[in-house]
Write a protein that holds these residues in place. Structure first.
Motif, PDB file in Angstrom:
ATOM      1  N   LYS A 175     -12.791  -6.260  -6.410  1.00 29.71           N
ATOM      2  CA  LYS A 175     -12.364  -7.546  -5.830  1.00 29.71           C
ATOM      3  C   LYS A 175     -10.845  -7.675  -5.917  1.00 29.71           C
ATOM      4  N   GLN A 176     -10.309  -7.241  -7.055  1.00 32.11           N
ATOM      5  CA  GLN A 176      -8.855  -7.355  -7.221  1.00 32.11           C
ATOM      6  C   GLN A 176      -8.126  -6.447  -6.216  1.00 32.11           C
ATOM      7  N   LYS A 177      -8.730  -5.279  -5.946  1.00 29.00           N
ATOM      8  CA  LYS A 177      -8.124  -4.390  -4.939  1.00 29.00           C
ATOM      9  C   LYS A 177      -8.167  -5.038  -3.561  1.00 29.00           C
ATOM     10  N   LEU A 213       0.912 -14.317  -3.826  1.00 28.05           N
ATOM     11  CA  LEU A 213       0.505 -14.319  -5.241  1.00 28.05           C
ATOM     12  C   LEU A 213      -0.871 -13.687  -5.393  1.00 28.05           C
ATOM     13  N   LEU A 214      -0.934 -12.674  -6.268  1.00 21.34           N
ATOM     14  CA  LEU A 214      -2.238 -12.123  -6.658  1.00 21.34           C
ATOM     15  C   LEU A 214      -2.696 -12.895  -7.887  1.00 21.34           C
ATOM     16  N   PHE A 215      -3.798 -13.629  -7.736  1.00 18.35           N
ATOM     17  CA  PHE A 215      -4.290 -14.464  -8.829  1.00 18.35           C
ATOM     18  C   PHE A 215      -4.828 -13.619  -9.972  1.00 18.35           C
ATOM     19  N   ALA A 227      -5.054  -5.932  -1.238  1.00 19.08           N
ATOM     20  CA  ALA A 227      -4.939  -5.486   0.158  1.00 19.08           C
ATOM     21  C   ALA A 227      -4.650  -6.676   1.072  1.00 19.08           C
ATOM     22  N   CYS A 228      -5.286  -7.829   0.776  1.00 18.53           N
ATOM     23  CA  CYS A 228      -5.073  -9.036   1.589  1.00 18.53           C
ATOM     24  C   CYS A 228      -3.613  -9.470   1.550  1.00 18.53           C
ATOM     25  N   LEU A 229      -2.942  -9.185   0.441  1.00 15.52           N
ATOM     26  CA  LEU A 229      -1.529  -9.561   0.317  1.00 15.52           C
ATOM     27  C   LEU A 229      -0.624  -8.511   0.956  1.00 15.52           C
ATOM     28  N   LEU A 230      -0.875  -7.234   0.632  1.00 18.10           N
ATOM     29  CA  LEU A 230       0.024  -6.177   1.113  1.00 18.10           C
ATOM     30  C   LEU A 230      -0.046  -6.035   2.631  1.00 18.10           C
ATOM     31  N   MET A 256      -9.806 -16.253  -4.205  1.00 15.63           N
ATOM     32  CA  MET A 256      -9.156 -15.954  -2.924  1.00 15.63           C
ATOM     33  C   MET A 256     -10.132 -15.454  -1.876  1.00 15.63           C
ATOM     34  N   LEU A 257     -11.317 -14.976  -2.303  1.00 22.39           N
ATOM     35  CA  LEU A 257     -12.188 -14.228  -1.389  1.00 22.39           C
ATOM     36  C   LEU A 257     -13.304 -15.118  -0.857  1.00 22.39           C
ATOM     37  N   PHE A 258     -13.397 -15.242   0.458  1.00 24.58           N
ATOM     38  CA  PHE A 258     -14.428 -16.131   1.007  1.00 24.58           C
ATOM     39  C   PHE A 258     -15.012 -15.610   2.313  1.00 24.58           C
ATOM     40  N   ASN A 259     -14.533 -14.451   2.805  1.00 22.31           N
ATOM     41  CA  ASN A 259     -15.041 -13.934   4.080  1.00 22.31           C
ATOM     42  C   ASN A 259     -16.319 -13.113   3.869  1.00 22.31           C
ATOM     43  N   PRO A 260     -17.149 -12.947   4.942  1.00 26.22           N
ATOM     44  CA  PRO A 260     -18.419 -12.234   4.758  1.00 26.22           C
ATOM     45  C   PRO A 260     -18.261 -10.741   4.492  1.00 26.22           C
ATOM     46  N   THR A 261     -17.191 -10.123   4.963  1.00 24.81           N
ATOM     47  CA  THR A 261     -17.015  -8.691   4.693  1.00 24.81           C
ATOM     48  C   THR A 261     -15.585  -8.419   4.227  1.00 24.81           C
ATOM     49  N   VAL A 262     -15.425  -7.256   3.586  1.00 24.93           N
ATOM     50  CA  VAL A 262     -14.099  -6.839   3.119  1.00 24.93           C
ATOM     51  C   VAL A 262     -13.151  -6.708   4.315  1.00 24.93           C
TER      52      VAL A 262
END
Ligand SMILES: Nc1ncnc2c1ncn2[C@@H]1O[C@H](COP(=O)(O)OP(=O)(O)OP(=O)(O)O)[C@@H](O)[C@H]1O
Ligand SMILES: [Mg+2]
Length: 264
Positions: free
Chosen positions: A149-151, A90-92, A155-158, A98-104
């Motif tokens: 951020k949405q991209k 799911l893309l919120f 990417a995290c989902l795909l 959803m984002l909590f890591n230090p880098t992309v």
């Protein structure tokens, strides 16, 4: 007959404060379908997508995924949860959550690493390149723009290569080029897609079938998307089109408007 990929049967959901969002929702989605979820603000689109993704459980009725009832107990089973989290994503609407890591880079690599998928680095490089994020891989996700951020969230989902993708208002912050890329990428893939949008002009490109929630917690339409988009009475009854008065050449008259549809 094969099981549908997803089946809602008499689903009701009420928040813990007792507020009911919908009642008696029944529909099924077959593998490979591209379904567009429409409804006015507050109709329950995001709530429905959270139910589909197993983040919420119905207060009545059942949801089946590949023929298995999506219960809390099943979602707690490690093997099932692992497969489900890879396959049903799911893309919120607001992906900051959803984002909590230090880098992309670490953000996109997180899911594949958790799931022990092979080729993590190649997967990250591929999806970062597809989404135009390669130059941002060492940036901190929180410092990016809303659309970036949405991209990253996409990417995290795909990167997990899911068979089912639920997208909550993806066009709200993505730029037109990325939305176009998304449409091409999704529609040309065999993935099953359930996407919510308010953008009726874009809806026609996102899928073939519409589910429309009205503001009273009912599924008021389940059928071909193009027919729904041409039915102004239906759109007005569902709260998606507006009848308003304005003047043409000094004469006041009223007619139905679907603004973004008309301006496209
Ligand atoms: N965490 C929550 N706690 C209590 N009620 C909530 C919560 N989140 C949403 N709601 C309520 O659930 C109902 C449906 O909200 P939901 O966000 O699913 O609607 P939506 O169709 O996605 O709206 P929008 O088009 O504005 O995104 C609304 O009445 C909302 O106030
Ligand atoms: Mg929403």
């Amino acid at each position: 007959m094969a099981e549908p990929l997803l089946e809602f049967n008499g689903v009701a959901y009420a928040w813990p404060d007792g507020r009911s969002v919908f009642a008696d929702l029944s529909f099924r989605i077959e593998a490979g379908e591209k379904v567009v979820l429409l409804g006015p603000n507050g109709a329950g689109k995001s709530t429905l997508l959270r139910l589909v993704n197993g983040l919420l459980q119905p207060t009545q009725g059942t949801i089946a995924w590949q023929g298995c009832m999506l219960t809390k107990e099943l979602l707690r089973q490690r093997d099932f949860a692992r497969r489900f989290r890879q396959d049903n994503v799911l893309l919120f609407q607001h992906p900051e959550a959803m984002l909590f890591n230090p880098t992309v880079r670490e953000e996109i690599a997180y899911g594949p690493r958790q799931l022990g998928l092979p080729d993590g680095d190649q997967r990250v490089a591929r999806w970062a390149a597809e989404l135009g994020l390669s130059a941002l891989l060492d940036e901190a996700p929180f410092a990016l723009s809303g659309g970036q951020k949405q991209k990253v969230a996409l990417a995290c989902l795909l990167v997990l290569d899911p068979s089912f993708l639920a997208l909550d208002e993806p066009s709200a912050s993505l730029d037109p080029a990325t939305v176009g890329w998304l449409i091409d990428t999704l529609l040309e893939s065999g993935r099953t897609v359930l996407v919510s949008t308010h953008n009726l002009s874009l809806a026609a490109e996102l899928g073939e079938r519409a589910l429309i929630l009205n503001g009273e917690g009912r599924l008021c339409y389940d059928g071909p998307l193009t027919a729904a988009l041409q039915d102004l009475e239906l759109l007005q009854a569902a709260g998606l089109a507006h009848r308003h008065r304005h003047r043409h050449g000094g004469q006041a008259h009223a007619h139905l408007h679907v603004h973004d549809w008309e301006s496209s």
